[in-house]
Design an enzyme around this catalytic site. Structure first.
Site, PDB file in Angstrom:
ATOM      1  N   ARG A 159       0.831  -1.212   0.000  1.00 27.32           N
ATOM      2  CA  ARG A 159       0.000   0.000   0.000  1.00 27.32           C
ATOM      3  C   ARG A 159       0.865   1.262   0.000  1.00 27.32           C
ATOM      4  O   ARG A 159       0.559   2.248   0.670  1.00 27.32           O
ATOM      5  CB  ARG A 159      -0.947   0.041   1.214  1.00 27.32           C
ATOM      6  CG  ARG A 159      -1.981  -1.060   1.263  1.00 27.32           C
ATOM      7  CD  ARG A 159      -2.970  -0.960   0.093  1.00 27.32           C
ATOM      8  NE  ARG A 159      -4.097  -1.843   0.289  1.00 27.32           N
ATOM      9  CZ  ARG A 159      -4.117  -3.135  -0.027  1.00 27.32           C
ATOM     10  NH1 ARG A 159      -3.045  -3.680  -0.591  1.00 27.32           N
ATOM     11  NH2 ARG A 159      -5.191  -3.863   0.186  1.00 27.32           N
ATOM     12  N   SER A 233     -10.794  -0.776   3.311  1.00 31.06           N
ATOM     13  CA  SER A 233      -9.985  -0.908   4.535  1.00 31.06           C
ATOM     14  C   SER A 233      -9.587   0.470   5.022  1.00 31.06           C
ATOM     15  O   SER A 233      -8.975   1.239   4.280  1.00 31.06           O
ATOM     16  CB  SER A 233      -8.705  -1.696   4.252  1.00 31.06           C
ATOM     17  OG  SER A 233      -9.004  -3.002   3.843  1.00 31.06           O
ATOM     18  N   GLU A 329      -4.985   3.719   6.422  1.00 33.29           N
ATOM     19  CA  GLU A 329      -4.705   3.482   5.007  1.00 33.29           C
ATOM     20  C   GLU A 329      -5.327   4.584   4.157  1.00 33.29           C
ATOM     21  O   GLU A 329      -4.794   4.951   3.121  1.00 33.29           O
ATOM     22  CB  GLU A 329      -5.269   2.106   4.619  1.00 33.29           C
ATOM     23  CG  GLU A 329      -4.678   1.538   3.366  1.00 33.29           C
ATOM     24  CD  GLU A 329      -5.719   1.017   2.416  1.00 33.29           C
ATOM     25  OE1 GLU A 329      -6.429   1.848   1.814  1.00 33.29           O
ATOM     26  OE2 GLU A 329      -5.821  -0.215   2.270  1.00 33.29           O
TER      27      GLU A 329
HETATM   28  N1  EPU Z   1     -10.438 -10.781  10.311  1.00 32.57           N
HETATM   29  C1  EPU Z   1     -11.157 -10.883  11.491  1.00 32.57           C
HETATM   30  N2  EPU Z   1     -12.219 -10.043  11.661  1.00 32.57           N
HETATM   31  C2  EPU Z   1     -12.601  -9.140  10.745  1.00 32.57           C
HETATM   32  C3  EPU Z   1     -11.876  -9.036   9.540  1.00 32.57           C
HETATM   33  C4  EPU Z   1     -10.792  -9.875   9.351  1.00 32.57           C
HETATM   34  O1  EPU Z   1     -10.876 -11.688  12.358  1.00 32.57           O
HETATM   35  O2  EPU Z   1     -13.574  -8.421  10.999  1.00 32.57           O
HETATM   36  C5  EPU Z   1      -9.261 -11.671  10.111  1.00 32.57           C
HETATM   37  C6  EPU Z   1      -9.565 -13.084   9.693  1.00 32.57           C
HETATM   38  O3  EPU Z   1      -8.676 -13.918  10.403  1.00 32.57           O
HETATM   39  C7  EPU Z   1      -9.216 -13.122   8.228  1.00 32.57           C
HETATM   40  C8  EPU Z   1      -8.089 -12.123   8.163  1.00 32.57           C
HETATM   41  O4  EPU Z   1      -8.428 -11.143   9.128  1.00 32.57           O
HETATM   42  O5  EPU Z   1      -8.821 -14.382   7.837  1.00 32.57           O
HETATM   43  C9  EPU Z   1      -7.923 -11.470   6.820  1.00 32.57           C
HETATM   44  O6  EPU Z   1      -9.159 -10.862   6.445  1.00 32.57           O
HETATM   45  P1  EPU Z   1      -9.515 -10.543   4.918  1.00 32.57           P
HETATM   46  O7  EPU Z   1      -9.219 -11.708   4.084  1.00 32.57           O
HETATM   47  O8  EPU Z   1     -10.873  -9.956   4.879  1.00 32.57           O
HETATM   48  O9  EPU Z   1      -8.448  -9.459   4.518  1.00 32.57           O
HETATM   49  P2  EPU Z   1      -7.881  -8.179   5.271  1.00 32.57           P
HETATM   50  O10 EPU Z   1      -6.475  -8.459   5.659  1.00 32.57           O
HETATM   51  O11 EPU Z   1      -8.805  -7.715   6.346  1.00 32.57           O
HETATM   52  C10 EPU Z   1      -6.854  -7.189   3.089  1.00 32.57           C
HETATM   53  C11 EPU Z   1      -6.867  -5.910   2.342  1.00 32.57           C
HETATM   54  C12 EPU Z   1      -8.155  -5.735   1.548  1.00 32.57           C
HETATM   55  C13 EPU Z   1      -8.265  -6.905   0.584  1.00 32.57           C
HETATM   56  C14 EPU Z   1      -8.238  -8.210   1.387  1.00 32.57           C
HETATM   57  C15 EPU Z   1      -8.231  -9.439   0.517  1.00 32.57           C
HETATM   58  C16 EPU Z   1      -5.490  -4.346   3.607  1.00 32.57           C
HETATM   59  C17 EPU Z   1      -5.455  -3.155   4.494  1.00 32.57           C
HETATM   60  N3  EPU Z   1      -6.688  -4.790   3.254  1.00 32.57           N
HETATM   61  O12 EPU Z   1      -7.881  -7.129   4.070  1.00 32.57           O
HETATM   62  O13 EPU Z   1      -8.063  -4.545   0.802  1.00 32.57           O
HETATM   63  O14 EPU Z   1      -9.454  -6.837  -0.195  1.00 32.57           O
HETATM   64  O15 EPU Z   1      -7.040  -8.267   2.190  1.00 32.57           O
HETATM   65  O16 EPU Z   1      -6.994  -9.582  -0.083  1.00 32.57           O
HETATM   66  O17 EPU Z   1      -4.429  -4.870   3.238  1.00 32.57           O
HETATM   67  C18 EPU Z   1      -8.578  -2.214   0.851  1.00 32.57           C
HETATM   68  O18 EPU Z   1      -7.365  -1.996   0.831  1.00 32.57           O
HETATM   69  O19 EPU Z   1      -9.414  -1.252   0.863  1.00 32.57           O
HETATM   70  C19 EPU Z   1      -9.061  -3.579   0.892  1.00 32.57           C
HETATM   71  C20 EPU Z   1     -10.356  -3.871   0.998  1.00 32.57           C
END
Ligand code: EPU
Length: 333
Positions: A159, A233, A329
């Site tokens: 990012r 995010s 972010e």
């Molecule tokens: N999780 C929770 N609770 C929540 C959300 C997430 O426990 O409410 C945990 C779970 O363990 C899950 C892990 O977080 O397995 C990862 O969650 P998720 O796959 O939803 O991905 P993220 O890390 O929360 C990132 C990106 C997203 C992108 C997704 C999928 C960042 C800041 N965000 O989210 O990007 O779509 O991975 O690759 O890196 C964005 O940047 O606006 C965005 C949506």
């Protein structure tokens, strides 16, 4: 080119925050940039999907509406496109998929414009946009010339890029050159994609199938800005030292982490925020999305100041419980 005064930006940001831009212009052609170079202070808005506005904007706000997708080169394995920065990112993803080209299918449905994509090196489901960017062309306000930076000179990170750091506020990205693949090398290793493809009963996925799986997952987790104001995010996933992670694991056995290198791991901010009890929180018109704690939401008339305050409360509680400092972010104005 017409400068308007005291324009509400509510329709220009996906958070749906109602602030005023004291001066506002819609940019439709790159030859209009020279005239705008004389103005002291400018802000640029694409589709406004990564912005939290907390006060009225005194700088000239430029809405980017540069359009056009041009194929510029082709060889046996690749096709190159020069894409105007005001094109919507997802429109370009669909365009590429319709042509059977691969490389950006995991990035389907990410809000925002093509010009914003390199600035924060958008990423999802194991893929980052830097993997397909050949170069980025921008107008340099001070020297009043167009410049092109090759991929390796953009200093892409998680990012992050040169456009958020050394070059901050000095440029207007006009187009991005992408190199897409004719033969698909698909990345379905991200857990949820495999599961979704199985659900769809697809054994040998095409780029279009992967994009469909990604779209299904995103729609099930992330709120549609047309229905509930949000900017995806709100925070970055923090990177912490392995030792800190091991110490935390003694107290929080289920803490998830993804290895970065020998010394550090990345922890999902959504998990940390959920553990602090914020998931689904709502007060008045602002809150934390019920299905993804990393997303802050505006249910209607929340102010930027309220969302900012909520984000500060979340930062404080994650700091208190886990000793981890969350970084925002979204761009805060
Ligand atoms: N999780 C929770 N609770 C929540 C959300 C997430 O426990 O409410 C945990 C779970 O363990 C899950 C892990 O977080 O397995 C990862 O969650 P998720 O796959 O939803 O991905 P993220 O890390 O929360 C990132 C990106 C997203 C992108 C997704 C999928 C960042 C800041 N965000 O989210 O990007 O779509 O991975 O690759 O890196 C964005 O940047 O606006 C965005 C949506």
């Amino acid at each position: 080119m017409n400068i308007d005064y005291n324009v509400s930006i509510k329709g220009y940001n996906t958070f749906g925050i109602d602030e005023i831009a004291e001066q506002f212009v819609v940019l439709q052609a790159t030859n209009e940039l020279r005239a705008l170079s004389e103005i002291e202070e400018r802000k640029i808005i694409g589709s406004g999907s990564n912005i939290l506005c907390t006060q009225s904007i005194s700088a000239l706000l430029i809405a980017n509406r540069l359009k056009g997708i041009e194929q510029i080169k082709e060889d046996e394995h690749h096709v190159w496109f020069e894409v105007a920065s005001g094109e919507l990112w997802h429109d370009f993803v669909e365009y590429a998929i319709d042509k059977g080209l691969a490389g950006i299918e995991n990035l389907a449905l990410i809000p925002g414009t093509v010009g914003a994509a390199p600035i924060q090196n958008i990423g999802a489901y194991g893929v980052e946009v830097k993997n397909t960017i050949e170069s980025v062309t921008f107008w340099h306000w001070k020297s009043k010339v167009f410049k092109t930076l090759a991929n390796e000179d953009c200093h892409f990170g998680y990012r992050d890029s040169i456009f958020k750091n050394e070059l901050k506020d000095t440029f207007f990205i006009t187009s991005v050159c992408f190199k897409l693949n004719k033969q698909a090398v698909l990345n379905t290793s991200y857990g949820a994609i495999e599961e979704e493809l199985q659900q769809l009963n697809i054994m040998h996925p095409s780029p279009k199938d992967v994009a469909q799986a990604v779209m299904n997952i995103r729609r099930s987790k992330l709120p549609n800005p047309a229905e509930v104001g949000n900017a995806g995010s709100f925070f970055k996933n923090p990177t912490i030292p392995v030792q800190q992670y091991l110490d935390l694991k003694k107290e929080f056995a289920s803490i998830p982490a993804y290895p970065i290198d020998e010394q550090s791991v990345k922890v999902p901010a959504g998990w940390l925020i959920e553990q602090c009890g914020w998931k689904g929180f709502r007060k008045d018109d602002y809150g934390v999305h019920e299905k993804q704690a990393l997303v802050l939401v505006n249910y209607g008339d929340a102010t930027g100041e309220e969302i900012w305050q909520l984000s500060s409360d979340i930062v404080a509680s994650v700091q208190e419980v886990f000793g981890i400092e969350l970084e925002r972010e979204v761009q805060v104005w």
